[in-house]
Write an enzyme that holds these catalytic residues in place. Structure first.
Site, mmCIF file in Angstrom:
data_model
loop_
_atom_site.group_PDB
_atom_site.id
_atom_site.type_symbol
_atom_site.label_atom_id
_atom_site.label_comp_id
_atom_site.label_asym_id
_atom_site.label_seq_id
_atom_site.Cartn_x
_atom_site.Cartn_y
_atom_site.Cartn_z
ATOM 1 N N LYS A 88 0.815 -1.219 0.000
ATOM 2 C CA LYS A 88 0.000 0.000 0.000
ATOM 3 C C LYS A 88 0.854 1.278 0.000
ATOM 4 C CE LYS A 88 -4.319 -1.739 0.378
ATOM 5 N NZ LYS A 88 -4.182 -3.085 0.863
ATOM 6 N N GLU A 110 -9.932 6.154 2.822
ATOM 7 C CA GLU A 110 -10.825 5.136 3.371
ATOM 8 C C GLU A 110 -9.950 3.943 3.738
ATOM 9 O OE1 GLU A 110 -10.116 5.437 0.245
ATOM 10 O OE2 GLU A 110 -9.442 3.383 -0.143
ATOM 11 N N SER A 377 1.760 -9.931 -1.043
ATOM 12 C CA SER A 377 1.388 -8.509 -0.942
ATOM 13 C C SER A 377 1.588 -7.909 0.440
ATOM 14 C CB SER A 377 -0.065 -8.328 -1.384
ATOM 15 O OG SER A 377 -0.916 -9.199 -0.664
#
Ligand code: PLP
Length: 391
Positions: A88, A110, A377
């Site tokens: 991220k 969000e 990830s």
């Protein structure tokens, strides 16, 4: 591939937004286009990615896992080693730099599981930006540790109590905030969804995953990989790995969705496997909807995959046949978690465990002369309590 002028990948994407957001989206697109061509912007971003976020992340040959599955050579792209624990941060650093360039002082985001919220709060702390994160009250309870992390980083966490009180509702609230405060506020979206230019912009920031992988594989073998495997929530880590290989037609791409309790049960979040085209969060794309077009409630053991939509570029990849999408169940994901722990000493996030869980199925149809790259990830630390409960 670059979307057309109106933001479409084939027939998917676009800008289905209230009039008040048209001008801000144009402003965003124009600063993004400018930055893409700006070598100074790239050198600042690369510096942050390398010296702050810990890039390049390793490409690791998983020798034990390869031996265990008796199939192709398996390489792991270690996004779990990024600062804050997932891919991220690649995107939030890029978008926060754009916010600074536009002179915005306040950032909103969000978050579902909290990973994007933590990455945004981190980037804001680093760059001196005010930060507010919308989070469903249901998710705040399930992920209280990440709520505390965000608050420690100086972010305000705003509970969302509408709808299912999860990620989908948090995005609605963030968009509402943006409409109202657009003058000083920048909306950092966490994946390749939302109205144009977000799907394209987030894809560009995450493509560092695939670009590095291409280069790093050369140290192991001269041939391109036979297949790429990544989990698909809204689709950013997967498209980040896939996109740089788009033109290499011999490279197969496989996206793994959250099969929850199994597709027949209806309790899942496998949007591309079981959904149909519709409009969600400002884009035309595959969504999970009932016959009246109402968005369905979803389920996954992994909060990061628990979303009823998917990036429009994936919808295009699916329909054009460039990528294939499959699903694995909650139970299989737990099995994938165990497999990578025991063979390689790596604890993947529950999201990434979905990608790992597909390997035994894929390996049966491939030979030892072939190779597969899997995107890990994120790391599993955030999921330990839940996994302990589930086992
Ligand atoms: C958020 C998240 C995902 C799902 O999001 P994508 O946009 O599909 O990548 C997957 N893995 C981890 C570790 C995450 O934090």
């Amino acid at each position: 591939m670059i979307p057309n002028k109106r933001g479409y990948f084939g027939r998917f994407g676009g800008q289905y937004v209230p009039e008040t957001l048209v001008a801000p989206l144009q402003e965003l697109e124009s600063i993004f286009r400018k930055s893409l061509r700006d070598t100074h912007f790239h050198s600042i971003l690369n510096d942050l990615l390398n010296k702050y976020a810990g890039r390049p992340t390793p490409l690791f040959f998983a020798q034990n896992l390869t031996r265990e599955l008796k199939g192709p050579r398996i390489y792991l792209k270690r996004e779990d080693l990024c600062h804050t624990g997932s891919h991220k941060i690649n995107n939030t650093l890029g978008q926060c730099l754009l916010a600074k360039k536009l002179g915005k002082t306040r950032v909103i985001a969000e978050t579902g599981a909290g990973q994007h919220g933590v990455a945004t709060a981190t980037s804001c702390a680093l760059m001196g930006l005010e930060c507010a994160v919308y989070m469903g009250s249901e998710d705040m309870e399930r992920q209280s540790l990440n709520v505390f992390r965000m608050r420690s980083l100086g972010a305000e966490v705003i509970p969302v109590t509408s709808g299912s009180r999860t990620l989908k509702d948090a995005i609605n609230e963030a968009m509402r905030d943006w409409v109202t405060n657009v003058k000083n506020t920048f909306y950092v979206l966490g994946s390749v969804v939302g109205p144009h230019p977000y799907p394209w912009m987030v894809r560009e920031f995450q493509s560092v995953i695939g670009r590095e992988t291409k280069k790093q594989l050369m140290a192991y073998q001269k041939r391109p990989p036979n297949a790429l495997v990544a989990c698909v929530g809204a689709g950013s880590n997967s498209i980040g790995l896939f996109a740089p290989f788009y033109d290499q037609r011999s490279v197969r791409m496989i996206g793994v969705e959250a099969g929850g309790s199994g597709l027949p049960s209806g309790r899942h979040a496998a949007t591309l496997c079981a959904g149909s085209p519709g409009i969600l969060h400002g884009a035309y794309t595959y969504v999970l909807q009932d016959p009246h077009g109402q968005i369905k409630t979803t389920h996954s053991i992994s909060a990061g995959l628990d979303y009823p939509g998917v990036g429009p570029e994936h919808s295009f990849y699916k329909e054009s046949g460039r990528a294939r999408y499959v699903s694995v169940s909650d139970k299989q994901a737990l099995e994938g978690f165990r497999l990578l722990n025991e063979t390689e000493g790596i604890s993947p996030a529950l999201e990434s465990s979905h990608a790992v869980a597909y390997l035994p199925i894929l390996a049966r149809r491939m030979s030892p002369s072939q190779s597969v790259i899997v995107c890990i990830s994120g790391r599993g630390d955030k999921d330990m309590a839940q996994i302990q409960k589930s086992l």
